[in-house]
Design an enzyme around this catalytic site. Structure first.
Site, PDB file in Angstrom:
ATOM      1  N   GLU A   1       0.797  -1.195  -0.116  1.00  0.00           N
ATOM      2  CA  GLU A   1      -0.042   0.100  -0.075  1.00  0.00           C
ATOM      3  C   GLU A   1       0.873   1.096  -0.127  1.00  0.00           C
ATOM      4  O   GLU A   1       1.887   1.177   0.258  1.00  0.00           O
ATOM      5  CB  GLU A   1      -0.949   0.010   1.254  1.00  0.00           C
ATOM      6  CG  GLU A   1      -1.538  -1.196   1.386  1.00  0.00           C
ATOM      7  CD  GLU A   1      -2.461  -1.045   2.752  1.00  0.00           C
ATOM      8  OE1 GLU A   1      -2.044  -0.498   3.534  1.00  0.00           O
ATOM      9  OE2 GLU A   1      -3.579  -1.762   3.017  1.00  0.00           O
TER      10      GLU A   1
ATOM     11  N   HIS B   1      -5.395   2.417   6.423  1.00  0.00           N
ATOM     12  CA  HIS B   1      -4.650   2.036   7.415  1.00  0.00           C
ATOM     13  C   HIS B   1      -3.673   3.119   8.009  1.00  0.00           C
ATOM     14  O   HIS B   1      -3.529   4.399   7.186  1.00  0.00           O
ATOM     15  CB  HIS B   1      -3.775   1.138   6.993  1.00  0.00           C
ATOM     16  CG  HIS B   1      -4.389  -0.167   6.726  1.00  0.00           C
ATOM     17  ND1 HIS B   1      -3.913  -1.182   5.590  1.00  0.00           N
ATOM     18  CD2 HIS B   1      -5.380  -0.892   7.600  1.00  0.00           C
ATOM     19  CE1 HIS B   1      -4.888  -2.255   5.641  1.00  0.00           C
ATOM     20  NE2 HIS B   1      -5.530  -2.032   6.693  1.00  0.00           N
TER      21      HIS B   1
END
Length: 303
Positions: A214, A256
């Site tokens: 990510e 996140h």
């Protein structure tokens, strides 16, 4: 073989009487994993799905010689739980708790390094070894076999949900996994991609590794440096999600806690470039990893 957990792991679950931990315990036992003890202060004498509960980790160690802990406790108690486990000789821990105060996380990771303890997480779904049917955490839910079948491909994922999806892609490609690990979505974690590549390099039963990444952090860049230096010599297939984020305002958090870009740090394009330079197979579409896996492993007869 697998990394970190196997059929010889002697498992204790800290916080076992909590609602989430009770559910995870049931799923873990149904999968075939041996859980020898649980710990919740003040709950000694109870049991959770047949697992005896103790007040302290020390009691669990004395009664069952546990050496591996799954920690499922509220954020305010996570540091104490890790400290208690370390004080009693636990060497592998999976910390599923999210929203731990950052200073507490720094302290627990420092303690782990001091005592040569391996922490997966925090904020992780855990890890799974399908061959030995051992799992720690919520990974796989109540039906791990849907995505996780035994084989020779290691899986590392920054995202919990994508740990399962990536392992499913491996399955669809005709292969299975040795160990799948969700490292956690926070910027501060105990075990990085680079650390796990080192473990997989030493595992003769792992023939390749697939990573799901990510935006944010320097984990992929560190892994690329490790590969470039010869620390990891097996095929590495990487997918980096979130290329669109480079067009968004700097500092925007994408899901996140660790998924944000600051200056040149954390950009998916930079991660991809570094990994390619190191010799990794970086795919542009998630499902491309199936074709790449088949190309690099099928000729070897790996499954």
């Amino acid at each position: 073989m697998a990394i970190l957990i196997d059929k010889h792991s002697r498992i204790v679950i800290q916080g076992i009487t909590g609602r989430e931990a009770t559910m995870v315990t049931r799923h873990t036992l149904e999968y075939g994993t041996r859980v020898l003890a649980g710990v919740t202060p003040g709950k000694k004498g109870q049991d959770v799905h047949g697992v005896p509960v103790y007040n302290t980790v020390r009691e669990a160690v004395e009664e069952h010689q546990v050496n591996t802990s799954l920690i499922v406790v509220p954020p305010a108690f996570a540091l104490d739980a890790v400290r208690e486990a370390i004080d009693n000789g636990i060497k592998v821990m999976v910390v599923t708790t999210e929203n731990i105060p950052q200073l507490d996380t720094i302290k627990m990771l420092h303690l782990a390094r001091q005592h040569q303890v391996r922490i997966i997480g925090p904020n992780t779904v855990g890890l799974i070894n399908p061959k030995d049917r051992v799992k720690l955490g919520s990974i796989g839910g109540d039906n791990p076999d849907r995505c996780f079948v035994p084989g020779h491909v290691g899986v590392i994922s920054r995202s919990g949900g994508m740990t399962a999806e990536t392992s499913w892609m491996v399955k669809r490609a005709g292969f299975g996994v040795s160990t799948s690990v969700g490292i956690g979505g926070d910027a501060l974690i105990g075990t990085s991609i680079r650390d796990l590549l080192e473990c997989f390099e030493q595992d003769q039963e792992t023939h390749a590794v697939v990573t799901f990444s990510e935006p944010g952090t320097m984990f992929e860049e560190q892994a690329a440096d490790f590969v470039k230096q010869g620390g990891f010599t097996k095929p590495l297939i990487s997918y980096i999600a979130g290329r669109f984020t480079e067009q968004m305002p700097e500092g925007t958090v994408f899901g996140h806690a660790g998924a944000f870009i600051s200056g040149s740090v954390g950009r998916p394009s930079g991660k991809a470039e570094k990994l390619r330079e190191a010799g990794a197979h970086v795919v542009n579409r998630f499902d491309e990893m199936m074709d790449v896996l088949q190309a690099v492993l099928a000729a070897k007869g790996a499954r």
